[in-house]
Write a protein that holds these residues in place. Structure first.
Motif, short mmCIF file in Angstrom:
data_model
loop_
_atom_site.label_atom_id
_atom_site.label_comp_id
_atom_site.label_asym_id
_atom_site.label_seq_id
_atom_site.Cartn_x
_atom_site.Cartn_y
_atom_site.Cartn_z
N HIS A 99 0.87 5.10 -12.77
CA HIS A 99 1.36 5.59 -14.05
C HIS A 99 0.16 5.95 -14.92
N PRO A 100 0.35 6.75 -15.98
CA PRO A 100 -0.78 7.29 -16.73
C PRO A 100 -1.72 6.25 -17.33
N ALA A 101 -1.19 5.13 -17.82
CA ALA A 101 -2.06 4.14 -18.45
C ALA A 101 -3.10 3.63 -17.46
N ALA A 102 -2.67 3.35 -16.23
CA ALA A 102 -3.61 2.89 -15.21
C ALA A 102 -4.56 4.01 -14.81
N ALA A 103 -4.04 5.24 -14.69
CA ALA A 103 -4.88 6.37 -14.29
C ALA A 103 -5.98 6.65 -15.30
N ILE A 104 -5.73 6.33 -16.57
CA ILE A 104 -6.71 6.62 -17.63
C ILE A 104 -7.62 5.43 -17.91
N SER A 105 -7.06 4.24 -17.98
CA SER A 105 -7.83 3.10 -18.48
C SER A 105 -8.25 2.09 -17.42
N LEU A 106 -7.55 2.05 -16.29
CA LEU A 106 -7.86 1.05 -15.27
C LEU A 106 -8.63 1.62 -14.09
N LEU A 107 -8.14 2.72 -13.54
CA LEU A 107 -8.65 3.20 -12.26
C LEU A 107 -10.02 3.89 -12.30
N PRO A 108 -10.36 4.68 -13.33
CA PRO A 108 -11.61 5.43 -13.24
C PRO A 108 -12.83 4.58 -12.92
N ALA A 109 -13.03 3.47 -13.61
CA ALA A 109 -14.20 2.64 -13.35
C ALA A 109 -14.12 2.01 -11.96
N SER A 127 -1.18 10.93 -10.74
CA SER A 127 -0.67 10.32 -11.96
C SER A 127 0.75 10.81 -12.25
N ARG A 128 1.67 9.86 -12.28
CA ARG A 128 3.08 10.17 -12.57
C ARG A 128 3.66 9.03 -13.41
N GLY A 145 0.49 2.06 -4.80
CA GLY A 145 1.15 2.47 -6.03
C GLY A 145 0.90 1.46 -7.14
N ILE A 146 0.80 1.97 -8.36
CA ILE A 146 0.64 1.11 -9.54
C ILE A 146 1.62 1.62 -10.59
N ALA A 147 2.49 0.75 -11.06
CA ALA A 147 3.52 1.19 -12.01
C ALA A 147 3.93 0.04 -12.91
N GLU A 148 4.52 0.41 -14.04
CA GLU A 148 5.09 -0.60 -14.91
C GLU A 148 6.32 -1.21 -14.25
N LEU A 149 6.56 -2.46 -14.53
CA LEU A 149 7.75 -3.12 -14.02
C LEU A 149 8.96 -2.75 -14.88
N PRO A 150 10.17 -2.77 -14.30
CA PRO A 150 10.50 -3.25 -12.95
C PRO A 150 10.26 -2.19 -11.88
N VAL A 151 9.98 -2.66 -10.65
CA VAL A 151 9.84 -1.82 -9.48
C VAL A 151 10.79 -2.32 -8.41
N ASP A 152 11.53 -1.41 -7.80
CA ASP A 152 12.44 -1.78 -6.72
C ASP A 152 11.63 -2.31 -5.54
N GLU A 153 11.87 -3.57 -5.17
CA GLU A 153 11.08 -4.21 -4.12
C GLU A 153 11.71 -4.11 -2.72
N THR A 154 12.74 -3.31 -2.59
CA THR A 154 13.42 -3.21 -1.29
C THR A 154 12.48 -2.81 -0.18
N ASP A 155 11.67 -1.81 -0.41
CA ASP A 155 10.81 -1.27 0.64
C ASP A 155 9.32 -1.50 0.39
N VAL A 156 8.98 -2.33 -0.59
CA VAL A 156 7.57 -2.50 -0.91
C VAL A 156 7.19 -3.97 -1.00
N ARG A 157 5.91 -4.21 -0.79
CA ARG A 157 5.32 -5.51 -1.10
C ARG A 157 4.65 -5.37 -2.45
N LEU A 158 5.07 -6.20 -3.38
CA LEU A 158 4.67 -6.04 -4.78
C LEU A 158 3.87 -7.24 -5.25
#
Length: 295
Positions: A99-109, A127-128, A145-158
């Protein structure tokens, strides 16, 4: 064809004798002689003839074969090196959707540090919005993937991470001198609200309602980056995650703790039906070192 036979053949040609080749390879002379005999039997023509002084001289056919053998062994060496790089997470491509917050503030460094340590690695950042990031995973379009919660955990390990939000103010705000901000102090003050984050809005409004304080949202912005820029421009105060506040500190933002705590949660995830790649696992470790212990 056995690669070891080709290596023995190359060593004999380069050293012009079986004895010198054996020494260079760290094996016995009979072992090298046996490998050459086996290779000649395999190819069906002599590779060497005895020259003056008992030294070996490649036959014309042997020299043609030497050129091809050298090329093949070069490819084998490159494959061996690439295999080691892949195994050690030093080669390959990593795709991260966030999500954009992570793409801008978390991931670059983090990404900059990651690729600096791995010259053979490339990273693609997508970024989506959080709901789109979650929906993209079944298409196998990315590794993590990095996203705000909630995230559907059916097919993912979160893995869940929590961050305590901070209040940000314009440089000359009337409350800039306060060391701690509360709903009572901020009641009625012009606010830039994070409109795209339901979890944030619900928690902020609930916190203010519990304190009988008024929220005066004069602007609603989808991204924390926009909230920070609007606050820096003097529009009002806002409540954002600490990574975003730190990323935009150079704009003169005043950052203060906020009580009671408003927690911002994100999830980091990958497909449930397979283990993450070596590269993805290495990046997950780096991410965990940045965000601290998961919840």
């Amino acid at each position: 064809m056995d690669v070891k036979l080709l290596e023995a053949f190359r060593a004999v040609v380069d050293n012009r004798s079986v004895t010198a080749a054996a020494q260079a390879m760290g094996v016995t002379q009979p072992a090298v002689s046996g490998q050459i005999a086996k290779l000649e039997e395999s190819v069906g023509f002599p590779l060497f003839e005895r020259a003056a002084g008992g030294r070996l001289k490649p036959t014309p056919e042997g020299m043609l074969f030497y050129a091809e053998a050298t090329r093949v062994l070069g490819e084998v060496d490159r494959l061996t090196a690439t295999t080691a790089q892949i195994r050690e997470g030093q080669s390959g491509r990593l795709v991260i959707a966030s999500h954009p917050a992570a793409a801008i503030s978390l991931l670059p460094a983090l990404v900059a540090d990651f690729v600096a340590q791995r010259p053979g690695v490339s990273v693609r950042m997508i970024s989506r919005h959080s709901d789109v990031v979650s929906a993209l995973l079944p298409t196998e379009g990315y590794d993590l993937g990095i996203a705000e919660l909630p995230v559907d955990e059916t097919d993912v390990r979160l893995v869940r991470y929590q961050m305590r939000c901070v209040a940000i103010l314009p440089p000359r705000h009337a409350l800039a001198g306060r060391k701690l901000l509360t709903p009572a102090l901020l009641s009625g003050q012009p606010m830039v609200a994070p409109a795209r984050s339901p979890q944030m809005l619900n928690r902020v409004y609930g916190t203010f309602a519990a304190a009988n304080a008024q929220i005066n949202a004069v602007v609603e912005a989808e991204f924390f980056a926009s909230c920070c820029a609007l606050v820096a421009a003097g529009t009002g105060w806002s409540l954002v995650d600490p990574l975003s506040a730190r990323s935009f500190a150079s704009m003169g933002l005043v950052t203060r703790p906020f009580e009671p705590a408003v927690v911002y949660e994100i999830g980091v995830f990958h497909r449930r039906d397979r283990e993450p790649s070596v590269l993805a696992a290495a990046f997950l470790e780096l991410l965990d070192s940045k965000l601290g212990s998961p919840r």
